[in-house]
Design an enzyme around this catalytic site. Structure first.
Site, PDB file in Angstrom:
ATOM      1  N   CYS A 148      35.229  19.542 -19.079  1.00 11.96           N
ATOM      2  CA  CYS A 148      35.451  20.735 -19.906  1.00 11.96           C
ATOM      3  C   CYS A 148      36.033  20.374 -21.262  1.00 11.96           C
ATOM      4  CB  CYS A 148      36.328  21.740 -19.170  1.00 11.96           C
ATOM      5  SG  CYS A 148      35.409  22.608 -17.887  1.00 11.96           S
ATOM      6  N   CYS A 200      33.351  25.493 -13.788  1.00 10.61           N
ATOM      7  CA  CYS A 200      34.717  25.690 -14.260  1.00 10.61           C
ATOM      8  C   CYS A 200      34.819  26.958 -15.116  1.00 10.61           C
ATOM      9  CB  CYS A 200      35.162  24.495 -15.096  1.00 10.61           C
ATOM     10  SG  CYS A 200      35.298  22.948 -14.183  1.00 10.61           S
ATOM     11  N   TYR A 253      29.847  21.500  -3.391  1.00 13.83           N
ATOM     12  CA  TYR A 253      30.869  21.351  -4.435  1.00 13.83           C
ATOM     13  C   TYR A 253      30.366  20.989  -5.836  1.00 13.83           C
ATOM     14  CZ  TYR A 253      35.350  21.925  -2.014  1.00 13.83           C
ATOM     15  OH  TYR A 253      36.447  22.424  -1.381  1.00 13.83           O
ATOM     16  N   CYS A 290      39.634  20.092 -17.252  1.00 15.58           N
ATOM     17  CA  CYS A 290      39.191  18.806 -16.705  1.00 15.58           C
ATOM     18  C   CYS A 290      38.502  18.008 -17.813  1.00 15.58           C
ATOM     19  CB  CYS A 290      38.262  19.024 -15.509  1.00 15.58           C
ATOM     20  SG  CYS A 290      36.614  19.640 -15.946  1.00 15.58           S
ATOM     21  N   GLU A 328      33.154  28.609  -7.445  1.00 21.51           N
ATOM     22  CA  GLU A 328      32.874  27.489  -6.549  1.00 21.51           C
ATOM     23  C   GLU A 328      31.600  27.739  -5.749  1.00 21.51           C
ATOM     24  OE1 GLU A 328      37.462  26.003  -5.900  1.00 21.51           O
ATOM     25  OE2 GLU A 328      36.420  26.924  -4.207  1.00 21.51           O
ATOM     26  N   ASN A 329      31.129  26.684  -5.118  1.00 24.93           N
ATOM     27  CA  ASN A 329      29.925  26.738  -4.303  1.00 24.93           C
ATOM     28  C   ASN A 329      30.145  25.814  -3.119  1.00 24.93           C
ATOM     29  OD1 ASN A 329      27.094  25.787  -3.516  1.00 24.93           O
ATOM     30  ND2 ASN A 329      26.638  27.400  -4.994  1.00 24.93           N
ATOM     31  N   ALA A 330      29.587  26.155  -1.968  1.00 26.30           N
ATOM     32  CA  ALA A 330      29.729  25.318  -0.783  1.00 26.30           C
ATOM     33  C   ALA A 330      29.243  23.893  -1.051  1.00 26.30           C
ATOM     34  CB  ALA A 330      28.975  25.921   0.401  1.00 26.30           C
ATOM     35  N   GLU A 382      36.289  27.283 -17.999  1.00 25.76           N
ATOM     36  CA  GLU A 382      36.025  26.975 -19.398  1.00 25.76           C
ATOM     37  C   GLU A 382      34.522  26.948 -19.671  1.00 25.76           C
ATOM     38  OE1 GLU A 382      39.682  24.517 -18.145  1.00 25.76           O
ATOM     39  OE2 GLU A 382      37.873  25.305 -17.225  1.00 25.76           O
ATOM     40  N   ASN A 390      36.424  30.369 -12.802  1.00 31.06           N
ATOM     41  CA  ASN A 390      35.761  29.332 -12.019  1.00 31.06           C
ATOM     42  C   ASN A 390      34.998  29.973 -10.870  1.00 31.06           C
ATOM     43  OD1 ASN A 390      38.425  29.765 -10.790  1.00 31.06           O
ATOM     44  ND2 ASN A 390      38.125  27.900  -9.598  1.00 31.06           N
TER      45      ASN A 390
END
Length: 145
Positions: A102, A57, A52, A99, A48-50, A59, A46
């Protein structure tokens, strides 16, 4: 269906990907490893990014690697996730299943009987079929008319 050795290999690769995850906001690391139709393993973490919604993910990352690597079908997938503190996973009894988004992405490249191996830092916790995680799913076969 993946063999015991293949499941162990997928679990080890998912663990390595979990350790490489970029999750400074949620601090929840996830890694995924896909066994493609060719027998090659494709992996992802995964990211992430500021902003969101812009994250990705594990997957999804692994599916992108699978497509880039030339495979088009998922024979099996392992997903490993855990909350992360001070450079190490925390013990949590919660299962880290894919999730909803995914699950649908996996469905695009997998059949309902495809095994989804859900892992924690200690290893395999439970195996589901994709149909158990996404019952009565809509997939490519729905568009064959």
């Amino acid at each position: 269906m993946a063999s015991g050795v293949e499941i162990e290999n997928l679990t080890c690769i998912a663990r390595a990907m979990m350790e490489r995850a970029y999750a400074p906001y949620s601090r929840f690391h996830v890694g995924a490893a896909i066994l493609g139709e060719s027998g090659r393993v494709h992996s992802g973490a995964n990211v992430e990014n500021a902003a969101y919604p812009q994250g990705q993910c594990a997957e999804t990352s692994a599916i992108g690697a699978m497509i880039a690597g030339g495979d088009r079908r998922i024979r099996a997938i392992a997903v490993m996730g855990a909350p992360w503190r001070d450079g190490a996973p925390l013990d949590s009894p919660a299962l880290c299943t894919p999730c909803g988004g995914c699950r649908q992405r996996i469905r695009e490249f997998a059949s309902p009987d495809t095994p989804v191996h859900v892992c924690g830092p200690e290893g395999l916790r439970r195996t589901f079929t994709l149909a158990e995680l996404l019952p009565e799913s809509f997939g490519p076969d729905n568009l064959e008319f």
